[in-house]
Design a protein around this motif. Structure first.
Motif, PDB file in Angstrom:
ATOM      1  N   TRP A   1     -60.936  -7.439   1.394  1.00  0.00           N
ATOM      2  CA  TRP A   1     -62.332  -7.240   1.025  1.00  0.00           C
ATOM      3  C   TRP A   1     -62.519  -7.220  -0.494  1.00  0.00           C
ATOM      4  N   PHE A   2     -61.580  -6.566  -1.187  1.00  0.00           N
ATOM      5  CA  PHE A   2     -61.726  -6.338  -2.631  1.00  0.00           C
ATOM      6  C   PHE A   2     -60.450  -6.771  -3.376  1.00  0.00           C
ATOM      7  N   PRO A   3     -60.210  -8.071  -3.452  1.00  0.00           N
ATOM      8  CA  PRO A   3     -58.965  -8.576  -4.051  1.00  0.00           C
ATOM      9  C   PRO A   3     -58.794  -8.242  -5.531  1.00  0.00           C
ATOM     10  N   GLU A   4     -59.879  -7.916  -6.216  1.00  0.00           N
ATOM     11  CA  GLU A   4     -59.791  -7.608  -7.642  1.00  0.00           C
ATOM     12  C   GLU A   4     -59.840  -6.109  -7.932  1.00  0.00           C
ATOM     13  N   SER A   5     -59.903  -5.292  -6.917  1.00  0.00           N
ATOM     14  CA  SER A   5     -60.053  -3.855  -7.132  1.00  0.00           C
ATOM     15  C   SER A   5     -58.788  -3.220  -7.714  1.00  0.00           C
ATOM     16  N   PRO A   6     -58.920  -2.376  -8.724  1.00  0.00           N
ATOM     17  CA  PRO A   6     -57.756  -1.674  -9.288  1.00  0.00           C
ATOM     18  C   PRO A   6     -57.242  -0.570  -8.360  1.00  0.00           C
ATOM     19  N   LEU A   7     -57.977  -0.283  -7.302  1.00  0.00           N
ATOM     20  CA  LEU A   7     -57.562   0.760  -6.361  1.00  0.00           C
ATOM     21  C   LEU A   7     -56.589   0.254  -5.298  1.00  0.00           C
ATOM     22  N   ARG A   8     -56.355  -1.045  -5.271  1.00  0.00           N
ATOM     23  CA  ARG A   8     -55.500  -1.610  -4.223  1.00  0.00           C
ATOM     24  C   ARG A   8     -54.103  -0.991  -4.222  1.00  0.00           C
ATOM     25  N   ILE A   9     -53.451  -0.962  -5.371  1.00  0.00           N
ATOM     26  CA  ILE A   9     -52.077  -0.471  -5.437  1.00  0.00           C
ATOM     27  C   ILE A   9     -52.005   1.037  -5.205  1.00  0.00           C
ATOM     28  N   PRO A  10     -52.859   1.851  -5.853  1.00  0.00           N
ATOM     29  CA  PRO A  10     -52.818   3.286  -5.554  1.00  0.00           C
ATOM     30  C   PRO A  10     -53.090   3.596  -4.084  1.00  0.00           C
ATOM     31  N   PHE A  11     -54.037   2.883  -3.487  1.00  0.00           N
ATOM     32  CA  PHE A  11     -54.350   3.091  -2.073  1.00  0.00           C
ATOM     33  C   PHE A  11     -53.143   2.774  -1.208  1.00  0.00           C
ATOM     34  N   ALA A  12     -52.472   1.669  -1.501  1.00  0.00           N
ATOM     35  CA  ALA A  12     -51.282   1.295  -0.730  1.00  0.00           C
ATOM     36  C   ALA A  12     -50.165   2.313  -0.918  1.00  0.00           C
ATOM     37  N   ALA A  13     -49.954   2.758  -2.160  1.00  0.00           N
ATOM     38  CA  ALA A  13     -48.880   3.713  -2.449  1.00  0.00           C
ATOM     39  C   ALA A  13     -49.093   5.029  -1.708  1.00  0.00           C
ATOM     40  N   VAL A  14     -50.320   5.536  -1.733  1.00  0.00           N
ATOM     41  CA  VAL A  14     -50.613   6.801  -1.046  1.00  0.00           C
ATOM     42  C   VAL A  14     -50.493   6.631   0.459  1.00  0.00           C
ATOM     43  N   SER A  15     -51.021   5.539   0.985  1.00  0.00           N
ATOM     44  CA  SER A  15     -51.007   5.306   2.430  1.00  0.00           C
ATOM     45  C   SER A  15     -49.583   5.212   2.974  1.00  0.00           C
ATOM     46  N   TYR A  16     -48.747   4.428   2.311  1.00  0.00           N
ATOM     47  CA  TYR A  16     -47.376   4.257   2.802  1.00  0.00           C
ATOM     48  C   TYR A  16     -46.520   5.493   2.556  1.00  0.00           C
ATOM     49  N   SER A  17     -46.823   6.234   1.512  1.00  0.00           N
ATOM     50  CA  SER A  17     -46.106   7.492   1.280  1.00  0.00           C
ATOM     51  C   SER A  17     -46.385   8.485   2.405  1.00  0.00           C
ATOM     52  N   LEU A  18     -47.634   8.580   2.798  1.00  0.00           N
ATOM     53  CA  LEU A  18     -48.002   9.481   3.890  1.00  0.00           C
ATOM     54  C   LEU A  18     -47.449   8.991   5.227  1.00  0.00           C
ATOM     55  N   ALA A  19     -47.394   7.676   5.401  1.00  0.00           N
ATOM     56  CA  ALA A  19     -46.807   7.131   6.623  1.00  0.00           C
ATOM     57  C   ALA A  19     -45.318   7.464   6.693  1.00  0.00           C
ATOM     58  N   ALA A  20     -44.623   7.322   5.548  1.00  0.00           N
ATOM     59  CA  ALA A  20     -43.202   7.668   5.503  1.00  0.00           C
ATOM     60  C   ALA A  20     -42.992   9.152   5.765  1.00  0.00           C
ATOM     61  N   LEU A  21     -43.876   9.977   5.210  1.00  0.00           N
ATOM     62  CA  LEU A  21     -43.799  11.417   5.444  1.00  0.00           C
ATOM     63  C   LEU A  21     -43.952  11.732   6.925  1.00  0.00           C
ATOM     64  N   THR A  22     -44.816  11.010   7.583  1.00  0.00           N
ATOM     65  CA  THR A  22     -44.994  11.197   9.023  1.00  0.00           C
ATOM     66  C   THR A  22     -43.695  10.904   9.759  1.00  0.00           C
ATOM     67  N   GLY A  23     -43.057   9.784   9.426  1.00  0.00           N
ATOM     68  CA  GLY A  23     -41.796   9.433  10.068  1.00  0.00           C
ATOM     69  C   GLY A  23     -40.707  10.457   9.814  1.00  0.00           C
ATOM     70  N   VAL A  24     -40.596  10.917   8.572  1.00  0.00           N
ATOM     71  CA  VAL A  24     -39.583  11.926   8.225  1.00  0.00           C
ATOM     72  C   VAL A  24     -39.832  13.228   8.983  1.00  0.00           C
ATOM     73  N   SER A  25     -41.101  13.596   9.106  1.00  0.00           N
ATOM     74  CA  SER A  25     -41.422  14.838   9.815  1.00  0.00           C
ATOM     75  C   SER A  25     -41.010  14.772  11.273  1.00  0.00           C
ATOM     76  N   ARG A  26     -41.064  13.581  11.864  1.00  0.00           N
ATOM     77  CA  ARG A  26     -40.678  13.437  13.271  1.00  0.00           C
ATOM     78  C   ARG A  26     -39.168  13.588  13.454  1.00  0.00           C
ATOM     79  N   VAL A  27     -38.412  13.159  12.450  1.00  0.00           N
ATOM     80  CA  VAL A  27     -36.957  13.342  12.510  1.00  0.00           C
ATOM     81  C   VAL A  27     -36.606  14.812  12.325  1.00  0.00           C
ATOM     82  N   TYR A  28     -37.204  15.452  11.323  1.00  0.00           N
ATOM     83  CA  TYR A  28     -36.915  16.859  11.055  1.00  0.00           C
ATOM     84  C   TYR A  28     -37.459  17.776  12.151  1.00  0.00           C
ATOM     85  N   ALA A  29     -38.435  17.298  12.901  1.00  0.00           N
ATOM     86  CA  ALA A  29     -38.952  18.087  14.020  1.00  0.00           C
ATOM     87  C   ALA A  29     -37.998  18.074  15.206  1.00  0.00           C
TER      88      ALA A  29
END
Length: 266
Positions: free
Chosen positions: A190-218
């Motif tokens: 939708w927004f190929p020129e947006s400066p928020l693309r990389i921060p949004f991706a970094a936060v999203s995938y970090s939280l996704a990884a945290l979810t996976g790690v939490s399932r192992v530690y659980a």
């Protein structure tokens, strides 16, 4: 609500039963057409029916009383397995809800600010397809594979939950990575020129990884359950919205606060 022909009414009713999917103008990056929505809707319906019927008939809610030996687990998973942890289990549950909600709301907000209202419905509809698919696929595999969860290998933790033999593969991780990929991919489209693309991706995938790690530690999943879930979720998060970039000339469904309409491109 208005319709132009009786055939359009039939198409609208049928499409509504397949999850009330939205379509948008061909000039926009994503288009939901009957050629896309019917196969996806049918696959979702078939998957949900299969896993509910199979899981019901093959349900094993109570622990079977067996003593499981860690030496039977492959070396990779054995090195990373944990006993049951309620805090990490709850963390994973929370992330499975918050991450999809956050990615959909974030991307939909910017679509709302820069496009028409109907485009927000489109974004939400594609998100619904993506998340439903991410929910369905692990639940098809779980009752078929019936892999015992890691906590069953620790005395006192056996059968801690009703789904004690539904380890493969991680539904929480699948949902998290599907949401992260969906949000990242659609926002960048939708927004190929947006400066928020990389921060949004970094936060999203970090939280996704945290979810996976939490399932192992659980103690609820082995590392391989999480890795497969991450791979499947990433694939779903990309493929479902990508399919909606392919049909630019077709019979399209449009849903807005004003009602339904169908457009036929010849």
């Amino acid at each position: 609500m208005w319709y132009t022909t009786s055939m359009q009414k039939k198409h609208v009713i049928f499409s509504a039963l397949l999850c009330l999917f939205v379509a948008r103008a061909a000039a926009q990056p994503f288009t939901l057409s009957l050629k896309t929505e019917i196969p996806i809707g049918t696959a979702l319906l078939a998957g949900e029916l299969f896993h509910n019927i199979y899981d019901f008939t093959a349900a094993t809610d109570k622990w079977d009383g067996r003593a499981y030996d860690k030496s039977d687990v492959n070396a990779f998973d054995r090195a990373l397995m944990h006993r049951y942890s309620k805090p990490f289990d709850l963390t994973g549950d929370a992330m499975m809800v918050l991450l999809p909600a956050g990615t959909v709301l974030f991307s939909s907000y910017f679509v709302y600010k820069n496009y028409a209202t109907k485009d927000v419905f489109t974004q939400v509809a594609i998100a619904a397809e993506t998340l439903l698919m991410a929910h369905t696929l692990p639940h098809i595999a779980k009752p078929v594979v019936r892999r015992v969860r890691p906590y069953n290998y620790y005395p006192g933790d056996e059968g801690k939950e009703d789904d004690w033999d539904r380890s493969f593969f991680s539904g929480h991780t699948t949902m998290a990575f599907a949401a992260a990929t969906f949000g990242t991919y659609t926002f960048a489209t939708w927004f190929p020129e947006s400066p928020l693309r990389i921060p949004f991706a970094a936060v999203s995938y970090s939280l996704a990884a945290l979810t996976g790690v939490s399932r192992v530690y659980a103690g609820c999943h082995f590392a391989t359950d999480v890795l497969v879930g991450a791979a499947v979720g990433t694939a779903v998060g990309f493929l479902v919205p990508w399919l909606h970039t392919l049909c630019t000339k077709d019979t399209q469904i449009s849903l807005s606060p004003a009602g339904f309409s169908i457009t036929k491109h010849l």
